[in-house]
Design a protein around this motif. Sequence first.
Motif, mmCIF file in Angstrom:
data_model
loop_
_atom_site.group_PDB
_atom_site.id
_atom_site.type_symbol
_atom_site.label_atom_id
_atom_site.label_comp_id
_atom_site.label_asym_id
_atom_site.label_seq_id
_atom_site.Cartn_x
_atom_site.Cartn_y
_atom_site.Cartn_z
ATOM 1 N N LEU A 115 7.652 17.922 65.458
ATOM 2 C CA LEU A 115 7.487 19.085 66.327
ATOM 3 C C LEU A 115 6.067 19.171 66.864
ATOM 4 O O LEU A 115 5.130 18.644 66.264
ATOM 5 C CB LEU A 115 7.830 20.372 65.572
ATOM 6 C CG LEU A 115 9.257 20.466 65.051
ATOM 7 C CD1 LEU A 115 9.444 21.743 64.250
ATOM 8 C CD2 LEU A 115 10.252 20.397 66.179
ATOM 9 N N LYS A 116 5.920 19.848 68.001
ATOM 10 C CA LYS A 116 4.618 20.075 68.620
ATOM 11 C C LYS A 116 4.546 21.533 69.044
ATOM 12 O O LYS A 116 5.548 22.129 69.423
ATOM 13 C CB LYS A 116 4.446 19.166 69.829
ATOM 14 C CG LYS A 116 3.129 19.381 70.567
ATOM 15 C CD LYS A 116 2.808 18.316 71.606
ATOM 16 C CE LYS A 116 3.882 18.013 72.562
ATOM 17 N NZ LYS A 116 3.512 17.044 73.600
ATOM 18 N N MET A 117 3.345 22.116 68.985
ATOM 19 C CA MET A 117 3.121 23.479 69.448
ATOM 20 C C MET A 117 2.112 23.438 70.583
ATOM 21 O O MET A 117 1.078 22.785 70.470
ATOM 22 C CB MET A 117 2.584 24.361 68.315
ATOM 23 C CG MET A 117 2.333 25.791 68.752
ATOM 24 S SD MET A 117 1.960 26.938 67.395
ATOM 25 C CE MET A 117 0.518 26.190 66.667
ATOM 26 N N VAL A 118 2.436 24.117 71.686
ATOM 27 C CA VAL A 118 1.506 24.240 72.810
ATOM 28 C C VAL A 118 1.226 25.717 73.045
ATOM 29 O O VAL A 118 2.023 26.577 72.684
ATOM 30 C CB VAL A 118 2.046 23.584 74.104
ATOM 31 C CG1 VAL A 118 2.273 22.112 73.911
ATOM 32 C CG2 VAL A 118 3.304 24.266 74.583
ATOM 33 N N TRP A 119 0.068 26.020 73.628
ATOM 34 C CA TRP A 119 -0.296 27.407 73.906
ATOM 35 C C TRP A 119 -1.109 27.451 75.182
ATOM 36 O O TRP A 119 -1.626 26.435 75.635
ATOM 37 C CB TRP A 119 -1.080 28.027 72.755
ATOM 38 C CG TRP A 119 -2.361 27.292 72.470
ATOM 39 C CD1 TRP A 119 -3.577 27.487 73.057
ATOM 40 C CD2 TRP A 119 -2.544 26.217 71.547
ATOM 41 N NE1 TRP A 119 -4.506 26.607 72.557
ATOM 42 C CE2 TRP A 119 -3.895 25.821 71.630
ATOM 43 C CE3 TRP A 119 -1.701 25.557 70.658
ATOM 44 C CZ2 TRP A 119 -4.405 24.800 70.850
ATOM 45 C CZ3 TRP A 119 -2.220 24.535 69.893
ATOM 46 C CH2 TRP A 119 -3.558 24.169 69.986
ATOM 47 N N GLY A 120 -1.210 28.648 75.737
ATOM 48 C CA GLY A 120 -2.018 28.788 76.932
ATOM 49 C C GLY A 120 -1.906 30.168 77.537
ATOM 50 O O GLY A 120 -1.378 31.108 76.924
ATOM 51 N N MET A 121 -2.423 30.305 78.753
ATOM 52 C CA MET A 121 -2.398 31.563 79.484
ATOM 53 C C MET A 121 -2.034 31.258 80.927
ATOM 54 O O MET A 121 -2.396 30.218 81.463
ATOM 55 C CB MET A 121 -3.762 32.242 79.440
ATOM 56 C CG MET A 121 -3.777 33.601 80.109
ATOM 57 S SD MET A 121 -5.442 34.202 80.427
ATOM 58 C CE MET A 121 -5.995 33.071 81.668
ATOM 59 N N VAL A 122 -1.302 32.172 81.530
ATOM 60 C CA VAL A 122 -0.948 32.042 82.928
ATOM 61 C C VAL A 122 -1.107 33.403 83.589
ATOM 62 O O VAL A 122 -0.841 34.437 82.967
ATOM 63 C CB VAL A 122 0.489 31.495 83.108
ATOM 64 C CG1 VAL A 122 1.522 32.450 82.520
ATOM 65 C CG2 VAL A 122 0.787 31.195 84.565
ATOM 66 N N ALA A 123 -1.583 33.426 84.834
ATOM 67 C CA ALA A 123 -1.646 34.668 85.620
ATOM 68 C C ALA A 123 -0.267 34.847 86.233
ATOM 69 O O ALA A 123 0.045 34.295 87.288
ATOM 70 C CB ALA A 123 -2.730 34.572 86.692
ATOM 71 N N ALA A 124 0.583 35.606 85.555
ATOM 72 C CA ALA A 124 1.990 35.723 85.933
ATOM 73 C C ALA A 124 2.231 36.947 86.799
ATOM 74 O O ALA A 124 1.677 38.021 86.557
ATOM 75 C CB ALA A 124 2.859 35.797 84.682
ATOM 76 N N ALA A 125 3.082 36.767 87.779
ATOM 77 C CA ALA A 125 3.490 37.879 88.644
ATOM 78 C C ALA A 125 4.790 38.466 88.113
ATOM 79 O O ALA A 125 5.502 37.843 87.328
ATOM 80 C CB ALA A 125 3.690 37.380 90.074
ATOM 81 N N ASN A 126 5.085 39.692 88.524
ATOM 82 C CA ASN A 126 6.326 40.348 88.123
ATOM 83 C C ASN A 126 7.393 40.041 89.158
ATOM 84 O O ASN A 126 7.689 40.838 90.034
ATOM 85 C CB ASN A 126 6.119 41.858 87.986
ATOM 86 C CG ASN A 126 7.359 42.552 87.468
ATOM 87 O OD1 ASN A 126 8.161 41.939 86.774
ATOM 88 N ND2 ASN A 126 7.527 43.817 87.809
ATOM 89 N N THR A 127 7.975 38.831 89.064
ATOM 90 C CA THR A 127 9.022 38.420 89.996
ATOM 91 C C THR A 127 10.220 37.934 89.193
ATOM 92 O O THR A 127 10.107 37.613 88.006
ATOM 93 C CB THR A 127 8.536 37.283 90.910
ATOM 94 O OG1 THR A 127 8.201 36.151 90.097
ATOM 95 C CG2 THR A 127 7.316 37.707 91.728
ATOM 96 N N ALA A 128 11.362 37.872 89.850
ATOM 97 C CA ALA A 128 12.575 37.415 89.172
ATOM 98 C C ALA A 128 12.446 35.963 88.713
ATOM 99 O O ALA A 128 12.937 35.596 87.649
ATOM 100 C CB ALA A 128 13.779 37.574 90.096
#
Length: 159
Positions: A77-90
């Motif tokens: 198994l592998k674990m990845v992490w991060g951050m994204v500037a997400a918009a409120n879209t469908a």
Amino acid sequence: PSHDIRSGNNGIRQIVARGTGGLYLDTTDAAAIVFRTTGVEAARITAGGNVTIASNTLNLGTSTAAANGYTFLPNGLKMVWGMVAAANTAAGTFATYASAFTTATYVVQVSHQGNARTVPPLVVASNTTGANISSGIAATTGTNVYFTAIGIYNDYYVY
């Protein structure tokens, strides 16, 4: 391949393998298999299959400690992490993993940055290279959303 087996007082002391192919260690009693380097125990496998490693570092592969990073876990198994500037879209905003999974993503967890929100972010879809994440916040600009994903990096070891 040829093998030289050198025995000591308590059974096999050293195995030297020449050639290609697998090397199998076997014991006919309930004794542990112990690995030593320069006379110091480095690892032990008990008759019950428990593994003890003397070091506090277990390196399962290359990893990165960056803000968007990944590390390897036992059993393929592998674990990845991060951050994204997400918009409120469908459809959400696609967050690319720092390192792709080979065949499957098992789970993706998301959370907002900062203050508590009344509407949580959500994972719209995911695949081996990333996830579509919606912020859950009515905003025209992206909202920072943190993600953690766990998936397969090596099918051979997953059981």
